[in-house]
Design an enzyme around this catalytic site. Structure first.
Site, short mmCIF file in Angstrom:
data_model
loop_
_atom_site.label_atom_id
_atom_site.label_comp_id
_atom_site.label_asym_id
_atom_site.label_seq_id
_atom_site.Cartn_x
_atom_site.Cartn_y
_atom_site.Cartn_z
N LYS A 80 31.99 36.15 37.87
CA LYS A 80 33.03 35.66 38.77
C LYS A 80 32.91 34.15 39.03
CE LYS A 80 34.14 39.99 41.12
NZ LYS A 80 33.14 40.92 40.54
C1 LIG Z 1 33.56 42.10 39.76
C2 LIG Z 1 32.58 42.71 38.83
C3 LIG Z 1 32.96 43.62 37.80
C4 LIG Z 1 34.38 44.10 37.65
O1 LIG Z 1 35.24 43.11 37.13
P1 LIG Z 1 36.83 43.29 37.21
O2 LIG Z 1 37.37 42.04 36.66
O3 LIG Z 1 37.15 43.50 38.65
O4 LIG Z 1 37.18 44.49 36.38
C5 LIG Z 1 32.00 44.06 36.92
N1 LIG Z 1 30.70 43.69 37.04
C6 LIG Z 1 30.29 42.83 38.01
C7 LIG Z 1 28.86 42.47 38.09
C8 LIG Z 1 31.21 42.31 38.93
O5 LIG Z 1 30.79 41.47 39.90
#
Ligand SMILES: *Cc1c(COP(=O)(O)O)cnc(C)c1O
Length: 432
Positions: free
Chosen positions: A107
């Site tokens: 993210k």
């Molecule tokens: C947010 C997150 C996900 C999921 O990603 P999306 O884009 O919401 O499908 C998977 N793994 C981790 C570690 C995350 O922080």
């Protein structure tokens, strides 16, 4: 470039409106009106380009009409101050490590990009912009660190007292500068309700400028297309078919991959890798989308019962189930299967998976054919989930990266609040 709403009940808007507003006024998600393919020359030269350079070329296709090249280049280069290495785990299966950013999760890419894009749009106003974000853990840390030190913006992270892990809490309470942590005596839902009340408070909005850094923002999900191109650039054998396996929750990451494919990236298939929250798995199997409350799993960032970006996937494929399943396969694993996978991979290869990446790996292991190369997205560093991972691979076997250690050394600072809007509003109206 204009952006339309997936609900199509509101006029198209500019990039600036799409980014500052987040959600369309008809509650749909914004989509770019065109997805322009990359030229063939791009793919011929891709191996000689750095992650930053190739991402800038991709970014121009989305944002080039709205942002001068020099500024866009600066935003992309600053965002990607770290690499996304492709690491071979075993024959034909690679880990795309997305955890080398400041908070050790993917993210970081979207949050850092959005922070800089927002600052570009709001920078000329001499008013401070206040970003309100409610978090159950991971989003708060990525957003706080993404916006850290960005001029003209102040971030207020609302989190439920005693309900986030220590490392998560440290990642947004120790930063200082333009980041304030608000420790709410309540649940995550209470935090979200406080933020929603603020956005509906017209009186407040006349006094201060507030916006959100929600994951459905186009500035957070589109930049995630960059690292799919980077993965392909680093593949040694480009003659084999490539399958990307994406551990998914709200499906922003997978949607960004679908955009990369539309731009010409030669991807054979995607796998939507689910934990026990198998809503999309069931949709792929039956054609019926039936959201339901999420269940808790050890891959908790994927505990989502009504994935927000699913509307974008349906829109991309014009709601045609057959077209969706031509590109996307599904898989779903329960916690025991996730644990078994972490252990087996650790014992046979020495590679340490986090619970989310393990879901992606296992899906490839089951669905990949002989002639294909599989890449799974390793979405977080295993040390972000030390407790869970150590239970599987043994105490002391999960090294903590220096970056995470230094967060642990920082001093927590937060302002405590009851879960009452009156108190939150008093705090906000005291801001400039
Ligand atoms: C947010 C997150 C996900 C999921 O990603 P999306 O884009 O919401 O499908 C998977 N793994 C981790 C570690 C995350 O922080």
């Amino acid at each position: 470039m204009k952006y339309y709403s997936t609900n199509r009940k509101t006029p198209n808007v500019s990039l600036e409106i799409a980014v500052t507003q987040g959600l369309a006024s008809d509650r749909g998600l914004f989509m770019p009106e065109r997805i322009d393919p990359m030229p063939e020359s791009f793919f011929h030269n891709i191996e000689s380009m750095s992650f930053q350079e190739l991402s800038f070329e991709v970014a121009k296709k989305f944002f080039g009409e709205d942002i001068p090249d020099q500024i866009l280049k600066k935003i992309v280069f600053e965002t990607l101050s770290f690499d996304t290495p492709l690491v071979k785990v075993k024959d034909n299966i690679y880990s795309l490590e997305l955890f080398h950013g400041p908070t050790s999760a993917f993210k970081d890419v979207g949050a850092r990009f959005m922070a800089r894009l927002l600052a570009h749009f709001t920078g000329n106003e001499n008013k401070l912009v206040h970003v309100l974000v409610a978090t159950s853990g991971d989003t708060g840390s990525a957003v706080a660190n993404g916006f850290l030190g960005v001029p003209g913006i102040h971030v207020h992270v609302l989190y439920p007292k005693g309900k986030v892990s220590e490392i998560q809490e440290k990642q947004f309470t120790t930063l200082g500068q333009n980041i304030t942590a608000l420790e709410i005596d309540g649940t995550f839902d209470d935090c979200q309700a406080l933020v929603k009340s603020a956005f509906m408070d017209k009186d407040l909005k006349n006094r201060i400028t507030i916006t959100s850094a929600n994951s459905i923002n186009v500035a957070r999900f589109l930049p995630q297309a960059f690292y799919y191109f980077n993965a392909w650039a680093k593949l040694e054998d480009k003659t084999r078919k490539v399958v990307f396996s994406v551990p998914s929750g709200n499906f922003g990451n997978l949607t960004a991959g679908l955009f990369a494919k539309r731009m010409g990236l030669p991807v054979s298939k995607f796998i939507a890798a689910n934990n026990a929250n198998d809503i999309v798995f069931n949709y792929l199997k039956t054609g019926f989308y039936e959201p339901r409350p999420s269940v808790s799993t050890i891959a908790n960032a994927m505990d989502v019962g009504d994935p927000s970006n699913f509307a974008r996937i349906l829109d991309l494929y014009q709601n045609n189930h057959q077209s969706v399943v031509n590109d996307i396969m599904g898989s779903t694993f329960i916690d025991d299967e996730i644990r078994q996978t972490m252990l087996a991979v650790y014992q046979t290869t020495g590679y340490l998976l986090d619970p989310h990446g393990a879901v992606g790996y296992r899906a490839l292991n089951e669905l990949l054919s002989e002639s294909e190369t599989g890449i799974f997205l390793e979405t977080a560093h295993p040390a972000k989930f030390t407790e869970t991972v150590e239970q599987v691979v043994g105490k002391g076997n999960v090294p903590m990266p220096e970056k995470l250690l230094s967060f642990m050394k920082g001093e927590k600072r937060s302002i405590e609040f009851p879960a009452r809007y009156e108190s939150f509003r008093d705090y906000l109206t005291g801001l400039k």
